[in-house]
Motif scaffolding. Structure first.
Motif, mmCIF file in Angstrom:
data_model
loop_
_atom_site.group_PDB
_atom_site.id
_atom_site.type_symbol
_atom_site.label_atom_id
_atom_site.label_comp_id
_atom_site.label_asym_id
_atom_site.label_seq_id
_atom_site.Cartn_x
_atom_site.Cartn_y
_atom_site.Cartn_z
ATOM 1 N N HIS A 137 -0.426 -4.411 -4.971
ATOM 2 C CA HIS A 137 0.687 -4.831 -5.786
ATOM 3 C C HIS A 137 1.837 -3.815 -5.511
ATOM 4 O O HIS A 137 2.813 -4.377 -5.599
ATOM 5 N N VAL A 138 1.737 -2.718 -5.191
ATOM 6 C CA VAL A 138 2.733 -1.636 -4.744
ATOM 7 C C VAL A 138 3.355 -2.549 -3.376
ATOM 8 O O VAL A 138 4.647 -2.380 -3.281
ATOM 9 N N GLU A 139 2.628 -2.742 -2.530
ATOM 10 C CA GLU A 139 3.054 -3.116 -1.269
ATOM 11 C C GLU A 139 3.941 -4.617 -1.670
ATOM 12 O O GLU A 139 5.066 -4.614 -1.063
ATOM 13 N N ALA A 140 3.421 -5.492 -2.498
ATOM 14 C CA ALA A 140 4.261 -6.476 -3.146
ATOM 15 C C ALA A 140 5.526 -6.235 -3.808
ATOM 16 O O ALA A 140 6.534 -6.740 -3.481
ATOM 17 N N ALA A 141 5.433 -5.151 -4.774
ATOM 18 C CA ALA A 141 6.621 -4.716 -5.381
ATOM 19 C C ALA A 141 7.677 -4.203 -4.322
ATOM 20 O O ALA A 141 8.903 -4.392 -4.308
ATOM 21 N N LEU A 142 7.165 -3.324 -3.253
ATOM 22 C CA LEU A 142 8.232 -2.840 -2.134
ATOM 23 C C LEU A 142 8.756 -4.013 -1.397
ATOM 24 O O LEU A 142 10.079 -3.839 -1.033
ATOM 25 N N ALA B 284 15.718 -7.415 -2.762
ATOM 26 C CA ALA B 284 16.530 -7.222 -4.012
ATOM 27 C C ALA B 284 17.400 -6.050 -3.784
ATOM 28 O O ALA B 284 18.354 -5.633 -4.659
ATOM 29 N N SER B 285 17.468 -5.463 -2.483
ATOM 30 C CA SER B 285 18.432 -4.317 -2.033
ATOM 31 C C SER B 285 18.097 -3.169 -3.220
ATOM 32 O O SER B 285 18.973 -2.184 -3.550
ATOM 33 N N ILE B 286 16.686 -3.001 -3.309
ATOM 34 C CA ILE B 286 16.389 -1.982 -4.285
ATOM 35 C C ILE B 286 15.249 -0.971 -3.337
ATOM 36 O O ILE B 286 14.689 -1.433 -2.548
ATOM 37 N N THR B 287 16.047 0.370 -3.224
ATOM 38 C CA THR B 287 15.383 1.226 -2.540
ATOM 39 C C THR B 287 13.894 1.694 -2.706
ATOM 40 O O THR B 287 13.517 1.709 -3.920
ATOM 41 N N PRO B 288 13.265 1.882 -1.818
ATOM 42 C CA PRO B 288 11.575 2.232 -2.049
ATOM 43 C C PRO B 288 11.664 3.531 -2.787
ATOM 44 O O PRO B 288 10.631 3.643 -3.545
ATOM 45 N N GLU B 289 12.464 4.501 -2.815
ATOM 46 C CA GLU B 289 12.752 5.724 -3.714
ATOM 47 C C GLU B 289 12.733 5.402 -5.231
ATOM 48 O O GLU B 289 12.184 5.817 -5.962
ATOM 49 N N ALA B 290 13.875 4.254 -5.379
ATOM 50 C CA ALA B 290 13.782 3.641 -6.740
ATOM 51 C C ALA B 290 12.393 3.329 -7.380
ATOM 52 O O ALA B 290 12.019 3.369 -8.461
ATOM 53 N N VAL B 291 11.666 2.490 -6.549
ATOM 54 C CA VAL B 291 10.560 1.852 -6.723
ATOM 55 C C VAL B 291 9.429 3.033 -7.194
ATOM 56 O O VAL B 291 8.725 2.874 -8.150
#
Length: 71
Positions: free
Chosen positions: A11-16, A22-29
Motif C-alpha cells: 500500500h505504501v508503494e502504491a501511495a508513493l 500528483a507531484s506530491i513528494t515522498p517526504e510529504a507522504v
C-alpha cells in the motif's frame, strides 16, 4: 498468507506511485503516514506506549553496527 509488513509495504508503494503522479513528494507522504499511524494507535494504545514506540524509532534512526549481535 500475507504478512503485515507485506500488506502495508504494498500500500505504501502504491501511495508513493500515486503521489509521484500528483507531484506530491515522498517526504510529504511519509509525514502523512506518520500522522495517520499515530491517529490509529491513539484509538488502541495508551499515549505512553505510543511515545515509547516513537522514541525507540527516533533512537534507532542511524544505522549502527551491533558487534555483540554477530554470530
Amino acid at each position: 498468507m500475507t504478512s503485515t509488513w507485506e500488506l502495508v509495504h504494498g500500500h505504501v508503494e502504491a501511495a508513493l506511485a500515486d503521489a509521484a503522479t500528483a507531484s506530491i513528494t515522498p517526504e510529504a507522504v511519509a509525514s502523512t503516514l506518520i500522522s495517520e499511524a499515530v491517529r490509529i494507535l491513539k484509538v488502541h494504545r495508551p499515549l505512553d506506549d505510543i511515545r515509547a514506540e516513537l522514541q525507540f524509532a527516533i533512537e534507532n534512526l542511524q544505522d549502527r553496527d551491533y558487534e555483540f549481535m554477530r554470530p
